[in-house]
Write a protein that holds these residues in place. Sequence first.
Motif, PDB file in Angstrom:
ATOM      1  N   ALA A   1       0.881  -1.165   0.000  1.00 25.05           N
ATOM      2  CA  ALA A   1       0.000   0.000   0.000  1.00 25.05           C
ATOM      3  C   ALA A   1       0.920   1.216   0.000  1.00 25.05           C
ATOM      4  O   ALA A   1       1.569   1.505   1.007  1.00 25.05           O
ATOM      5  N   ARG A   2       0.994   1.879  -1.129  1.00 27.34           N
ATOM      6  CA  ARG A   2       1.945   3.001  -1.300  1.00 27.34           C
ATOM      7  C   ARG A   2       1.241   4.330  -1.027  1.00 27.34           C
ATOM      8  O   ARG A   2       0.373   4.761  -1.778  1.00 27.34           O
ATOM      9  N   PHE A   3       1.613   4.956   0.059  1.00 26.48           N
ATOM     10  CA  PHE A   3       1.039   6.247   0.451  1.00 26.48           C
ATOM     11  C   PHE A   3       1.916   7.372  -0.089  1.00 26.48           C
ATOM     12  O   PHE A   3       3.138   7.374   0.108  1.00 26.48           O
TER      13      PHE A   3
ATOM     14  N   GLN B   1       6.686   9.765   0.258  1.00 27.45           N
ATOM     15  CA  GLN B   1       6.159   8.435  -0.046  1.00 27.45           C
ATOM     16  C   GLN B   1       6.512   7.463   1.068  1.00 27.45           C
ATOM     17  O   GLN B   1       7.643   7.419   1.538  1.00 27.45           O
TER      18      GLN B   1
ATOM     19  N   ASP C   1       5.773   3.263   1.980  1.00 26.93           N
ATOM     20  CA  ASP C   1       5.225   1.976   1.572  1.00 26.93           C
ATOM     21  C   ASP C   1       4.879   1.148   2.800  1.00 26.93           C
ATOM     22  O   ASP C   1       5.677   1.044   3.754  1.00 26.93           O
TER      23      ASP C   1
ATOM     24  N   ILE D   1      -6.018   5.672   7.691  1.00 27.98           N
ATOM     25  CA  ILE D   1      -5.350   6.922   7.350  1.00 27.98           C
ATOM     26  C   ILE D   1      -4.795   7.606   8.592  1.00 27.98           C
ATOM     27  O   ILE D   1      -3.775   8.294   8.533  1.00 27.98           O
TER      28      ILE D   1
ATOM     29  N   VAL E   1      -1.449   6.067   9.081  1.00 25.66           N
ATOM     30  CA  VAL E   1      -0.521   6.525   8.038  1.00 25.66           C
ATOM     31  C   VAL E   1      -0.037   7.942   8.347  1.00 25.66           C
ATOM     32  O   VAL E   1       1.167   8.235   8.293  1.00 25.66           O
TER      33      VAL E   1
ATOM     34  N   TRP F   1      -3.672  13.366  -0.752  1.00 18.59           N
ATOM     35  CA  TRP F   1      -2.865  12.153  -0.677  1.00 18.59           C
ATOM     36  C   TRP F   1      -3.529  11.044  -1.499  1.00 18.59           C
ATOM     37  O   TRP F   1      -4.676  11.155  -1.916  1.00 18.59           O
ATOM     38  N   ARG F   2      -2.793   9.976  -1.705  1.00 18.44           N
ATOM     39  CA  ARG F   2      -3.362   8.787  -2.331  1.00 18.44           C
ATOM     40  C   ARG F   2      -2.637   7.560  -1.801  1.00 18.44           C
ATOM     41  O   ARG F   2      -1.480   7.632  -1.355  1.00 18.44           O
ATOM     42  N   ILE F   3      -3.344   6.431  -1.818  1.00 17.05           N
ATOM     43  CA  ILE F   3      -2.753   5.134  -1.481  1.00 17.05           C
ATOM     44  C   ILE F   3      -2.941   4.226  -2.688  1.00 17.05           C
ATOM     45  O   ILE F   3      -4.077   3.940  -3.103  1.00 17.05           O
TER      46      ILE F   3
ATOM     47  N   CYS G   1      -7.899   7.800  -2.370  1.00 24.31           N
ATOM     48  CA  CYS G   1      -7.236   9.095  -2.352  1.00 24.31           C
ATOM     49  C   CYS G   1      -8.118  10.179  -1.754  1.00 24.31           C
ATOM     50  O   CYS G   1      -9.316   9.983  -1.528  1.00 24.31           O
TER      51      CYS G   1
END
Length: 366
Positions: free
Chosen positions: A3-5, A91, A93, A110, A113, A143-145, A165
Amino acid sequence: MIARFQTFLPFTLFLPVDLSEQVEPHEFTYAGTKVKLYVPYKSSAQPGDFDQRSELPVTEYPNKLQKSDPQVPLPNVTVDGTPAIDADALQIDFARDSFDRTPGVMDPPIELVLNIANDWLQRLRIATSSPHIRPLDPTGSSWRILFLDDDGSGLDPASGMRVKCSGSFTQNMTVINASSWQNIASLPWGYQPTASSLLLLDARRFTQEVGPAIVLAYTALETRITHALDILASLHGMSPQLWGWVNDRGNWQKEPSTGERFDSLLRVVVRKSLKDEPKLWEIFRNLSSVRNSFAHEGLARLGGRPIDWFDALRLIEGAGQILVWIDALLPEAERETRFESQVRVEASRPVYAPESGQKIDDQAGG
């Protein structure tokens, strides 16, 4: 699964263009999830993408988090003699066997995160002695994941949601109309506002920095009530010697507190107290409590609970109401200069791209 934030930073970092090749990402495990935090990078966002002239839909903001390739260095900035980039994105991960990608479910949460991101930003602030570094705001960050395979490649579209996102923006506005133009002209050259006016404006400017903002607002009340009481004591025939003795005992612990100035001293001098206004008194007590918590513990808390920027904003606006109340006790010539005018401002931003509806890119990025 990864899951890439990715998120925009509310400030710019200057770093060598090849820093990611010189150092390793910060890696650790939290609650059974592997976490890897990378060197900040320059996103694909362009100057003006998020200002009021931009027609970029809000739903496109997260797509701008795509890493700019190549990372083009600035023409006039170097760090340790190396060409530098102006990094504006971070970023992180998160890796484990699987994540819940059900619509409406946030996995990883979130809150978790952002907590990890803000923990790193706090350490960055201390390690670099940078006062402009501030935490990410959950309600004001874009932001986006991206959900990726273990090797960083994109998932099969049929496997479920591949991206979650949030796109948002904030904008400070100062509006000038004909009325405000005349108000400016009505103030003489060399006009000096009161200390309390400046302190309250600074408190509003630093609302995102909750603790310092509350201290500034409380100090505005301290300075104004002290000055007002001196004027009122003189007007009501209080002996200068007695008044001087009351306020200057040679030991601050023996002198009246700010709360006593708003209550006991005011009642003695003008037979009024802020306690006579229950809502304003509650605002004052809450301001005092948060101020003391921050001053003595370094944490802005009320009733043991940390307050956020919205709580701080309400308290600061309440401080402004108390300043107005103080002014009503003073002769007109001693009151702060205030202007009342009405202006209607309408501003709009596109939310979705009209030709494509809700469009969210799911490119993996670098």
